[in-house]
Motif scaffolding. Sequence first.
Motif, short mmCIF file in Angstrom:
data_model
loop_
_atom_site.label_atom_id
_atom_site.label_comp_id
_atom_site.label_asym_id
_atom_site.label_seq_id
_atom_site.Cartn_x
_atom_site.Cartn_y
_atom_site.Cartn_z
N VAL A 11 0.83 -1.21 0.00
CA VAL A 11 0.00 0.00 0.00
C VAL A 11 0.87 1.26 0.00
N THR A 12 1.90 1.28 0.82
CA THR A 12 2.73 2.49 0.87
C THR A 12 3.50 2.67 -0.44
N ALA A 13 3.90 1.57 -1.07
CA ALA A 13 4.59 1.69 -2.37
C ALA A 13 3.64 2.24 -3.44
N THR A 14 2.41 1.78 -3.43
CA THR A 14 1.43 2.27 -4.40
C THR A 14 1.15 3.75 -4.16
N PHE A 15 0.99 4.11 -2.89
CA PHE A 15 0.77 5.52 -2.57
C PHE A 15 1.96 6.37 -3.04
N GLY A 48 -9.29 4.70 -1.48
CA GLY A 48 -8.54 3.71 -2.22
C GLY A 48 -7.52 2.98 -1.35
N ILE A 49 -6.81 3.73 -0.54
CA ILE A 49 -5.80 3.14 0.35
C ILE A 49 -6.47 2.21 1.37
N ALA A 50 -7.56 2.70 1.97
CA ALA A 50 -8.26 1.89 2.97
C ALA A 50 -8.73 0.57 2.36
N ALA A 51 -9.29 0.65 1.16
CA ALA A 51 -9.78 -0.56 0.49
C ALA A 51 -8.61 -1.47 0.11
N PHE A 52 -7.53 -0.85 -0.32
CA PHE A 52 -6.39 -1.61 -0.85
C PHE A 52 -5.71 -2.45 0.25
N THR A 53 -5.77 -1.98 1.49
CA THR A 53 -5.17 -2.75 2.61
C THR A 53 -5.80 -4.12 2.76
N LEU A 54 -7.03 -4.28 2.26
CA LEU A 54 -7.75 -5.55 2.45
C LEU A 54 -7.76 -6.42 1.20
N MET A 55 -7.06 -5.97 0.15
CA MET A 55 -7.07 -6.74 -1.10
C MET A 55 -5.88 -7.69 -1.17
N PRO A 56 -5.98 -8.72 -2.02
CA PRO A 56 -4.85 -9.64 -2.17
C PRO A 56 -3.61 -8.90 -2.67
N GLY A 57 -2.45 -9.45 -2.40
CA GLY A 57 -1.18 -8.78 -2.72
C GLY A 57 -0.95 -8.52 -4.19
N ASP A 58 -1.59 -9.28 -5.06
CA ASP A 58 -1.37 -9.09 -6.50
C ASP A 58 -2.49 -8.31 -7.18
#
Lengths: 146, 146, 146, 146
Positions: B15-19, B71-81
């Motif tokens: 998540v932090t890399a995507t941000f 987006g970040i909040a949602a992304f924390t709960l998604m699969p790694g890929d």
Amino acid sequence: MPRFEPKNPNYRAVVTATFAAQQAMRTLGISIARLEPGEVDLTMAYSAEFTQQNGFVHAGIITAGLDTACGIAAFTLMPGDADILTVEFKTNLLAPAKGKRFFFRANVVRPGRTLTFCEARAFAEEDGRETLVASMTGTLMAMMPR
Amino acid sequence: MPRFEPKNPNYRAVVTATFAAQQAMRTLGISIARLEPGEVDLTMAYSAEFTQQNGFVHAGIITAGLDTACGIAAFTLMPGDADILTVEFKTNLLAPAKGKRFFFRANVVRPGRTLTFCEARAFAEEDGRETLVASMTGTLMAMMPR
Amino acid sequence: MPRFEPKNPNYRAVVTATFAAQQAMRTLGISIARLEPGEVDLTMAYSAEFTQQNGFVHAGIITAGLDTACGIAAFTLMPGDADILTVEFKTNLLAPAKGKRFFFRANVVRPGRTLTFCEARAFAEEDGRETLVASMTGTLMAMMPR
Amino acid sequence: MPRFEPKNPNYRAVVTATFAAQQAMRTLGISIARLEPGEVDLTMAYSAEFTQQNGFVHAGIITAGLDTACGIAAFTLMPGDADILTVEFKTNLLAPAKGKRFFFRANVVRPGRTLTFCEARAFAEEDGRETLVASMTGTLMAMMPR
């Protein structure tokens, strides 16, 4: 397509001055391409500075263009001494905001004394081809001086 | 307040890399202040460069913060890929975005395999006092590699 | 959770009379379960008459409950001689509306002289277990007599 | 106005059967007036049973018509074995829903494999004159059998 009669014959001067006073528009590189009563087209060149993780323009930046387009379109129909604020908008993201240039086209659907309802669409242009990338509907409010 | 279990134990790095890959966040001066599974706080200092005609932060810029927070909040709960994209959001503007600093606080309300529903609020801080300036609800989509 | 002071000490009588005047609520079998300043819970029994093709309650009917809940919550904080109308709402459908009984819980987030912003959630109850099925945010407007 | 090619040549039979399976539509007296790929008009006679406190049709009932219109329009473009559900919609209420008859006109703006984006408008007819009373944008999702 409904056509509207502006209440303020001098609407063009008021609207362009208000647009020019938005530093955000300058920073984002957004300018007015067309302005008619109840209708406006804004345009913005692609800039890597406003992209998300895939290099597309960030949805919030697209929304800034759409919201301003709605505001400008609504503002053309308001009295000369009104200020304007956005009550709400919804953006639907329909395709990646990928292109050399972007257009934000808004039109008033229903003007009102207090509230005005607008629609806007964002298009990405590349190689002379336009793609619909986002759609907005929003409510704008006229603030009258006391 | 529901607490969520991340599918990806390494969610924080992804998540932090995507941000960090969002140039728009750097340009707007938005950073992560707090990150938990399904929850995030972003923060942004006031900058005159992103204001509308009354010197308040532009609704589109507030929306950029809120959308990224969702987006970040949602992304924390998604699969790694997974990759993530925004389907839609609505912003309600509740008070002028006037302050020295802004906070964008989002939390997942309902995570899903494909679609995740989030809420976020934007606060303006001045003299140690926070004002609610905007509210967002939005739908985020997980894009899985084929 | 913010608590609000009603402008109209007699708000309960005005609000319940307005609710009782909504024939749609009677037809849908929706009643007030709890009423406080800025907050309301409505309840509705399942009825096959209002279902969609899978036997779940239709999203429009869920929205009717949520919208009325928002309207009632906002109306508790308005002056005694105001009428109320809905400006806009967004509904996010989060799970099938499948249950024996439904609850529509709304609260005012930000009251205003003209516009009030509310949130509401719909829950389906079955075997003593509640499921969140939908979420709404909406804008309500006070109409004052001339 | 974009025109769409249905994936399912038999779309009309599938769509009308699904509509007929919605008991809510029968109860509300809503029927299909026109059906084309990506476009639909629904119609509903006024009934006092579905009114709010001023005798206008309740915003939730108008929304039920608009949502179904969006669903039907989207469904015409989905594969024959898909089921459909509503992800979200926003309704803007533009005028009192006052009339003898109502029309709900929806069209697909952008169809997708998973998500389809639609627009719809509600009109009230009285004495041969139509008034725009509400506008919707919404996201519909195709559910494929496993």
